[in-house]
Structure formats: structure tokens, C-alpha cells
Design an enzyme around this catalytic site. Structure first.
Site, mmCIF file in Angstrom:
data_model
loop_
_atom_site.group_PDB
_atom_site.id
_atom_site.type_symbol
_atom_site.label_atom_id
_atom_site.label_comp_id
_atom_site.label_asym_id
_atom_site.label_seq_id
_atom_site.Cartn_x
_atom_site.Cartn_y
_atom_site.Cartn_z
ATOM 1 N N GLY A 173 5.936 8.114 1.563
ATOM 2 C CA GLY A 173 6.981 7.735 2.521
ATOM 3 C C GLY A 173 7.832 6.609 1.944
ATOM 4 C CG HIS A 174 6.145 2.721 1.368
ATOM 5 N ND1 HIS A 174 4.780 2.850 1.448
ATOM 6 C CD2 HIS A 174 6.517 1.931 2.410
ATOM 7 C CE1 HIS A 174 4.334 2.164 2.482
ATOM 8 N NE2 HIS A 174 5.359 1.607 3.096
ATOM 9 C CB SER A 228 0.623 6.034 8.027
ATOM 10 O OG SER A 228 0.212 4.740 8.398
ATOM 11 C CB VAL A 269 7.121 11.595 3.521
ATOM 12 C CG1 VAL A 269 6.403 12.471 2.494
ATOM 13 C CG2 VAL A 269 8.515 11.217 3.019
ATOM 14 C CE1 TYR A 329 -4.345 0.640 -0.461
ATOM 15 C CE2 TYR A 329 -3.809 2.519 0.909
ATOM 16 C CZ TYR A 329 -4.673 1.884 0.035
ATOM 17 O OH TYR A 329 -5.837 2.500 -0.344
#
Ligand code: PAF
Length: 283
Positions: A34-35, A183, A174, A30
């Protein structure tokens, strides 16, 4: 982008990369900004980037959100490809956890506080899956977001304890425009909760200013932070805690903390989802 689904297939690919540096981004999918910032940093630092997606059952306790954890593999594959991931590793449960399991990493330090306190076994599950992924991927460096600061502390310590030759790279959190940490779980907030959730980062920032000024005790600031987040989010605060980072030892006196980094960390239980955030800083 190559998609690999089994450890043995991955190991065959890995054997051919002996002259390349590998950056690794482990995720539960998901994917969000951030990732993508972890992937970006891994791309800057390495010849090849491997990302994994595995929703790890071992790190979810009874009654936690394993079954409702958001999943969208098609979208994740597109995002990973666009971000420049070279190999997307998608192991399944039977390969990661052949039954019965014969060994487990057990974390014994730094888990009597923050999420470790109310999520027994959570960091054992994180450490076990990360160690397994490290053994399969054999990266030069691995990238972890500081939103999960206790996870970063646990993994740094595990890598040191087991002499794992992988550099752990901490990547800043982030945030959305109003400060909420990105998230995967944010999709489970109601509209009202989404607006109220901005109070978490706002309060962490305010309490940080009070810690810096040194006029209040740590205990009073923890209580004031908890009260403010509870009032503004209308939800229950699991913890609002100020500790040394990365040891997560208690801070007895603000003055004693001059040389080390401090963390102010908070967890809030909304109606369908529990969110965490923190600020790490030096006095
Ligand atoms: O941070 C996460 O998404 C997970 O805890 C991790 C590191 C991928 C292990 O399952």
C-alpha cells in the site's frame, strides 16, 4: 537515498530544491505494498519523492497499540530505497513534540462517526502531526491511501480550512489476493483470523450491490453487514456504516445520494488488532 533525521537538516535540503516538484508520502513505517503504491504515484507525478516514518504517539489513545505497533526500520530503509524514495525523513519525538506542547489542531467536523466516534482525539493527533510534517517538508502534493478514508477526508478539509497550498492525492487501497486490505497491522492476526478477515471486503462488496439495487433501507443494510462480518470473522464489529463521502454525513434515502459518492466502512476488533476497510462508490 538520503536519510535525514532533523527538521533543520531537512529544511536545508529543501531550500536547494526550489526548481523541483516534491511529492510527500507520510507513513508510520512497516512499509507494505500500500505504501509502495503511494510512493510509485508520487514518483510518477513529481521530480523528487520524500517519505517520512514517524510512529506518532499523539494519534494513539490510552490502551491502543502504540507500543506494539509493528516497527522494522532496517527493512523499511531498504524498501524505500528500492521504491525510489529520494529522501527518507525520520524525525524523533523530541523534535516533533517539544515539551510542553503549546498548540494542537482540533478537528471539529466529520468525526462523530466511523473511527472518530470510538477513538476520541485520534484525528486531532493525525491532523497535528500531518500539519507539522507539511510545514517541514513543504511538498507540492501529498499522497494518502483510501483505506484510511476518514483520515483522507479530515486532511482534505484541514488543508482547505488552513489554505495549505498542497494537493492531496487519494490513492486506491491495495489488497491481498483474497481482498483483505494491506495494512501494517495485519501481522497481528492469528492464522485463523487472517483467513476469516477476508470476510470484511467480501461483505462490503455484497452490501454495495444491495445499496446499488436500492431495494433495502440503509439501516437494514448496515445491520445485515455488521451481522455477516461478525458471524464470518467471529470477532466484534466496531461499526458497519454507510455514509456520504467525503462529508461522512448520514444517508437518509438512497435516492438522495445519486449525485454524491457513498462510503461503506467497517472496523473489526480481532483478538490483538483492530482492522478497518471501506468501499467508496457512486450510485
Ligand atoms: O496513515 C498513517 O500512517 C498516519 O496516520 C500518518 C498519516 C502517517 C500520520 O501519522
Amino acid at each position: 537515498m538520503i536519510v535525514i533525521k532533523t527538521p533543520s537538516e531537512f529544511q536545508k535540503w529543501r531550500e536547494k530544491q526550489s526548481d523541483k516538484t516534491i511529492g510527500f508520502v507520510p507513513t508510520m513505517g512497516y512499509l507494505h505494498d500500500g505504501h509502495l503504491s503511494l510512493i510509485k504515484q508520487a514518483k510518477t507525478d513529481n521530480d523528487r519523492v520524500v517519505a517520512s516514518i514517524f510512529v506518532n504517539p499523539l494519534q494513539f489513545g490510552a490502551g491502543e497499540d502504540f507500543t506494539t505497533y509493528p516497527r522494522d526500520l532496517l527493512r523499511d530503509r531498504e524498501l524505500a530505497k528500492e521504491a525510489g524514495v529520494d529522501v527518507l525523513f525520520l524525525p524523533d519525538k523530541k523534535d516533533m513534540y517539544p515539551s510542553p506542547m503549546a498548540s494542537l489542531i482540533r478537528i471539529t467536523q466529520g468525526i462523530d462517526t466511523l473511527c472518530g466516534k470510538n477513538r476520541p482525539g485520534h484525528f486531532d493527533g493525525v491532523a497535528t502531526v500531518v500539519m507539522k510534517l507539511f510545514q517541514i517538508v513543504q511538498p507540492n502534493s501529498a499522497y494518502f491511501g483510501l483505506k484510511d478514508a476518514q483520515q483522507v477526508a479530515v486532511i482534505e478539509r484541514m488543508v482547505k480550512d488552513y489554505f495549505v497550498p498542497i494537493e492531496i492525492v487519494r490513492v486506491p487501497t491495495v489488497r491481498e489476493a483474497d481482498g483483505l486490505a494491506k495494512s501494517s497491522r495485519n501481522v497481528h492476526l492469528t492464522d485463523a483470523e487472517r483467513r476469516q478477515a477476508s470476510a470484511i471486503y467480501r461483505t462490503l462488496s455484497e452490501i454495495k450491490e444491495h445499496v446499488m439495487s436500492g431495494k433495502e433501507t440503509i439501516m437494514n443494510l448496515e445491520l445485515a453487514g455488521k451481522k455477516k462480518v461478525e458471524e464470518e470473522t467471529k470477532s466484534s464489529v466496531d461499526y458497519f456504516t454507510i455514509r456520504h463521502f467525503p462529508s461522512l454525513d448520514p444517508v437518509e434515502q438512497i435516492n438522495e445520494a445519486k449525485e454524491s459518492e457513498l462510503i461503506i466502512a467497517c472496523a473489526v476488533a480481532f483478538s490483538e488488532v483492530r482492522l478497518i476497510d471501506n468501499i467508496i462508490f457512486k450510485l
